[in-house]
Structures are given as C-alpha cells and as structure tokens.
Scaffold this motif. Structure first.
Motif, PDB file in Angstrom:
ATOM      1  N   GLU A   5     -33.743   0.507  33.941  1.00  0.00           N
ATOM      2  CA  GLU A   5     -33.553   1.811  34.572  1.00  0.00           C
ATOM      3  C   GLU A   5     -32.101   1.990  35.015  1.00  0.00           C
ATOM      4  OE1 GLU A   5     -36.409   2.046  37.747  1.00  0.00           O
ATOM      5  OE2 GLU A   5     -38.114   2.049  36.374  1.00  0.00           O
ATOM      6  N   ALA A   6     -31.491   0.932  35.543  1.00  0.00           N
ATOM      7  CA  ALA A   6     -30.091   1.004  35.974  1.00  0.00           C
ATOM      8  C   ALA A   6     -29.174   1.260  34.785  1.00  0.00           C
ATOM      9  CB  ALA A   6     -29.699  -0.282  36.692  1.00  0.00           C
ATOM     10  N   GLU A   7     -29.472   0.621  33.675  1.00  0.00           N
ATOM     11  CA  GLU A   7     -28.665   0.803  32.476  1.00  0.00           C
ATOM     12  C   GLU A   7     -28.781   2.244  31.961  1.00  0.00           C
ATOM     13  OE1 GLU A   7     -27.968  -1.400  28.190  1.00  0.00           O
ATOM     14  OE2 GLU A   7     -29.979  -1.430  29.070  1.00  0.00           O
ATOM     15  N   SER A   8     -30.003   2.776  31.958  1.00  0.00           N
ATOM     16  CA  SER A   8     -30.205   4.161  31.520  1.00  0.00           C
ATOM     17  C   SER A   8     -29.456   5.130  32.429  1.00  0.00           C
ATOM     18  CB  SER A   8     -31.694   4.519  31.527  1.00  0.00           C
ATOM     19  OG  SER A   8     -32.374   3.813  30.526  1.00  0.00           O
ATOM     20  N   TYR A   9     -29.485   4.869  33.729  1.00  0.00           N
ATOM     21  CA  TYR A   9     -28.785   5.727  34.678  1.00  0.00           C
ATOM     22  C   TYR A   9     -27.277   5.645  34.444  1.00  0.00           C
ATOM     23  CZ  TYR A   9     -26.840   7.520  39.012  1.00  0.00           C
ATOM     24  OH  TYR A   9     -26.112   8.222  39.929  1.00  0.00           O
ATOM     25  N   ALA A  10     -26.768   4.421  34.222  1.00  0.00           N
ATOM     26  CA  ALA A  10     -25.334   4.228  34.008  1.00  0.00           C
ATOM     27  C   ALA A  10     -24.867   4.971  32.756  1.00  0.00           C
ATOM     28  CB  ALA A  10     -25.011   2.739  33.892  1.00  0.00           C
ATOM     29  N   THR A  41     -30.890   8.976  32.367  1.00  0.00           N
ATOM     30  CA  THR A  41     -31.979   9.294  33.296  1.00  0.00           C
ATOM     31  C   THR A  41     -31.423   9.548  34.695  1.00  0.00           C
ATOM     32  OG1 THR A  41     -32.331   6.971  33.885  1.00  0.00           O
ATOM     33  CG2 THR A  41     -33.674   7.843  32.096  1.00  0.00           C
ATOM     34  N   LYS A  42     -32.243  10.146  35.508  1.00  0.00           N
ATOM     35  CA  LYS A  42     -31.913  10.362  36.919  1.00  0.00           C
ATOM     36  C   LYS A  42     -32.702   9.345  37.739  1.00  0.00           C
ATOM     37  CE  LYS A  42     -30.186  14.866  36.811  1.00  0.00           C
ATOM     38  NZ  LYS A  42     -28.864  15.042  37.246  1.00  0.00           N
ATOM     39  N   LEU A  43     -32.124   8.963  38.865  1.00  0.00           N
ATOM     40  CA  LEU A  43     -32.802   8.021  39.744  1.00  0.00           C
ATOM     41  C   LEU A  43     -33.829   8.734  40.607  1.00  0.00           C
ATOM     42  CD1 LEU A  43     -29.867   5.758  40.976  1.00  0.00           C
ATOM     43  CD2 LEU A  43     -31.593   5.245  39.255  1.00  0.00           C
ATOM     44  N   ARG A  44     -34.872   7.997  40.967  1.00  0.00           N
ATOM     45  CA  ARG A  44     -35.864   8.521  41.906  1.00  0.00           C
ATOM     46  C   ARG A  44     -35.332   8.319  43.318  1.00  0.00           C
ATOM     47  NH1 ARG A  44     -40.680   4.887  41.322  1.00  0.00           N
ATOM     48  NH2 ARG A  44     -39.078   3.463  40.640  1.00  0.00           N
TER      49      ARG A  44
END
Length: 106
Positions: free
Chosen positions: A13-18, A22-25
């Motif tokens: 999830e961190a990689e996708s956000y970086a 994606t957006k963080l919850r």
C-alpha cells in the motif's frame, strides 16, 4: 492474517501511494471536550460512589487536601482529573475495576 502478511500488505500500500496510484485511508477520532464540575457535583459524585474523601483521593491519584479543595470550591480539577470524573459519573461501575472496598468485622 499473519504479521508477515500484514507487513507485506502495508508495504504494498505504501508503494502504491508513493507512486500516486492510491490514496491513503484516514480515520478521524472525536473526543468529547473536558467537562467542568462544580464543587457540589464533585462531592455528589464521590458520595454516589460511596467513598470517603481519603478513598476518593486514592482513586483519583491526588491528595486528600486536593479533594477537600475541590469540594469546598477553593480549587478546580483539571486535565486527567476531569476525564476521570467524567468516566466515574457516566459509568460508576468502572470504579470496581480499580478499587475494592471490604468491610471487616471487629
């Protein structure tokens, strides 16, 4: 889910956000404001809990003189003491989790 799996998922999830994929919850937590109590309300709360000033002071983590000052209106509780009073007023049975009163025949 194992700890390893949670870590891998978190890293993914961190990689996708970086990479802006994606957006963080986020989670919002609302905490009630600290209430204020009059000297009579404090005394009433203590009496409802059936505690002496000395017992109440031990429960609150303050000196007996402090409880006396609150109840006479010379001083007012603040911070953690207000939060504890709020908890004790809204849920008196919570006192039983930290305080046990025993009577002994003499």
């Amino acid at each position: 889910m194992t700890l390893y799996e949670e870590l891998i998922q978190g890293l993914s999830e961190a990689e996708s956000y970086a990479k802006n994929k994606t957006k963080l919850r986020t989670k919002k937590i609302y905490i009630k404001e600290l209430p204020s109590y009059t000297s009579n309300q404090i005394k009433s709360t203590r009496r409802e809990l059936q505690l002496t000033q000395k017992e109440f002071s031990k429960l609150m983590g303050v000196s007996t003189k402090t409880v006396e000052a609150w109840e006479s209106g010379k001083n007012i509780p603040s911070g953690a003491s207000l939060r504890l009073l709020q908890l004790f007023k809204s849920n008196p049975s919570i006192v039983q989790t930290v305080y046990k009163k025993e009577y002994v025949n003499i």
